[in-house]
Design a protein around this motif. Structure first.
Motif, PDB file in Angstrom:
ATOM      1  N   ARG A 166      48.961  34.467  36.739  1.00 21.17           N
ATOM      2  CA  ARG A 166      49.184  34.481  38.187  1.00 21.17           C
ATOM      3  C   ARG A 166      50.373  35.365  38.532  1.00 21.17           C
ATOM      4  N   ASP A 167      51.426  35.259  37.745  1.00 21.01           N
ATOM      5  CA  ASP A 167      52.614  36.076  37.986  1.00 21.01           C
ATOM      6  C   ASP A 167      52.303  37.558  37.812  1.00 21.01           C
ATOM      7  N   LEU A 168      51.541  37.903  36.798  1.00 16.38           N
ATOM      8  CA  LEU A 168      51.163  39.303  36.585  1.00 16.38           C
ATOM      9  C   LEU A 168      50.311  39.841  37.723  1.00 16.38           C
ATOM     10  N   ARG A 169      49.409  39.025  38.227  1.00 21.24           N
ATOM     11  CA  ARG A 169      48.522  39.467  39.311  1.00 21.24           C
ATOM     12  C   ARG A 169      49.263  39.631  40.627  1.00 21.24           C
TER      13      ARG A 169
END
Length: 84
Positions: free
Chosen positions: A43-46
């Motif tokens: 989620r953080d990467l997206r």
């Protein structure tokens, strides 16, 4: 439902924070803990960098920005998974 079986070996000293965290979790709950941490990381990467980090990185495009993002992600993961 299809599934993947993944065996993860984490060398001592490579990820001390992860090992310390997993050491506090019951043996049978560790796989679920890793799944939760992986989903948080995805989620953080997206979501990508926040606006403040993007401005900071454009002004000073060094690897310090990447280090700051990793520290920020680690802080977020600790906060979100504290009660797990």
């Amino acid at each position: 439902m299809s599934s993947l079986r993944i065996v993860v070996k984490i060398p001592t000293g490579t990820y001390p924070e992860l090992l310390a965290d997993l050491g506090t979790v019951a043996t049978r709950a560790r796989a679920e803990r890793l799944r939760v941490l992986a989903m948080i990381g995805l989620r953080d990467l997206r979501q990508g960098p926040s606006r403040d980090q993007a401005v900071s990185n454009s002004q000073n495009p060094t690897e310090e920005g990447a280090t700051d993002r990793k520290k920020s992600a680690n802080t977020i993961i600790r906060k979100l998974t504290h009660g797990l």
